[in-house]
Enzyme design. Structure first.
Site, PDB file in Angstrom:
ATOM      1  CB  SER A  90      -0.957  -0.030   1.206  1.00 23.78           C
ATOM      2  OG  SER A  90      -1.961   0.951   1.074  1.00 23.78           O
ATOM      3  CD  GLU A 110      -2.798  -2.808  -3.417  1.00 27.83           C
ATOM      4  OE1 GLU A 110      -3.989  -2.862  -3.062  1.00 27.83           O
ATOM      5  OE2 GLU A 110      -1.922  -2.255  -2.748  1.00 27.83           O
ATOM      6  CG  HIS A 126      -5.515  -2.622   0.488  1.00 26.87           C
ATOM      7  ND1 HIS A 126      -4.709  -2.203  -0.558  1.00 26.87           N
ATOM      8  CD2 HIS A 126      -5.221  -1.831   1.543  1.00 26.87           C
ATOM      9  CE1 HIS A 126      -3.966  -1.188  -0.145  1.00 26.87           C
ATOM     10  NE2 HIS A 126      -4.257  -0.944   1.116  1.00 26.87           N
TER      11      HIS A 126
END
Length: 307
Positions: free
Chosen positions: A116, A212, A277
């Site tokens: 992330s 992502e 995630h």
């Protein structure tokens, strides 16, 4: 794209530093994550400012200077074999210009794990240190502390990387085909906002691109991918692996954007591969040569992620 240096694998008893380069960390989840690492016969040490919260900017785990100092101290400590992020959120971009990259290069290679917001650090470790890194679960992440599959895949990657030379995703081909290249990428927003900044790849040419994100509506995903396209960052990309899109709206709407923006690249694209995630998130190495088979949904590494 050149292939970076692979760090050493971990052995029982190895010391692992847990740092918080981004958002504030929940103490209960941190303790749960530390217990998991101890159960792997590792010796986790928590950096001094991991549980801090910036008094002025509450979305940060302490001041930029303290978070950067924690990361640099951990990296330059010869007793530390790996550095693991406690969580994502936001803030890693603010650190990369504060780190002494010369001192970190002199400290030698070690494993770095995070995903992330840690994308900014993955990019910096690749471009400044020439290092392969692991895009995988964070120590205090809910999806890590509650999911045995995510734990097992990260553990295998750290201790026995030859056992996960072929990573089998859970998705399917958006665009069929096979491609070979060096893995690069991470969180879409961080890649798009990193364009033109120091310590980032100039583009994904020759790479197998991981993408992502979380909490971004389809129009926002469209905007970020369009930025990558218009800037030329995607020119020459060899293939694309798409991970999770948690809280990004109905997947069919997300899929329509991905197909529209990436389908015309003329390269293999696999969707819902299973990193990012999501539950049972896979650990995917960045900076290693691999072959993507979009039809089979596999990523096969030429060499183990860690040596």
């Amino acid at each position: 794209m050149s292939e970076p240096v692979r760090p050493p694998r971990l052995a029982p008893g190895a010391r692992v530093a847990v740092v918080a380069p981004s958002g504030p960390v929940a103490e209960d989840r941190l303790q749960a994550g530390l217990d998991i690492l101890r159960g792997w016969d590792l010796d986790p040490v928590v950096a001094p400012h991991v549980l801090d919260r910036d008094g002025r900017l509450g979305h940060l785990a302490g001041s930029d200077a303290d978070r950067a100092a924690d990361l640099q101290r951990a990296w330059c400590d010869p007793s530390v074999a790996a550095v693991v992020c406690a969580r994502g959120g936001y803030g890693a971009q603010r650190l990369v210009d504060l780190l002494d990259w010369g001192a970190m290069r002199a400290a030698g290679p070690k494993a770095f794990v995070g995903f992330s917001d840690a994308t900014a650090l993955h990019e910096a470790f690749a471009t400044r240190l020439g290092l392969a890194t692991l895009y995988g679960p964070v120590a205090a992440g809910a999806d890590f502390v509650k999911n045995a599959e995510a734990q097992q895949h990260l553990r295998a990657t750290l201790f026995a990387p030859e056992t996960v030379r072929t990573i089998t995703g859970r998705g399917r081909a958006l665009v069929p085909g096979r491609a070979r290249g060096v893995t690069v990428g991470g969180c879409l927003r961080l890649l798009a906002t990193g364009i033109g900044t120091p310590h980032t790849h100039p583009g994904a040419r020759g790479g197998l691109l991981l993408l992502e994100d979380v909490g971004e509506q389809p129009y926002s995903l469209d905007r970020s991918i369009t930025q990558l396209l218009r800037s030329g960052w995607l020119d020459g990309v060899a293939g694309v692996l798409l991970g999770s899109w948690d809280r990004c709206g109905p997947y069919e709407a997300v899929r329509a954007v991905l197909a529209d923006r990436l389908g015309g690249l003329g390269v293999p694209v696999v969707e819902e591969f299973g990193f990012g995630h999501c539950e049972a998130a896979l650990t995917v190495p960045l900076g290693v040569t691999a072959e993507l088979d979009a039809d089979a949904g596999t990523l096969t590494l030429r060499e183990p992620a860690l040596r």
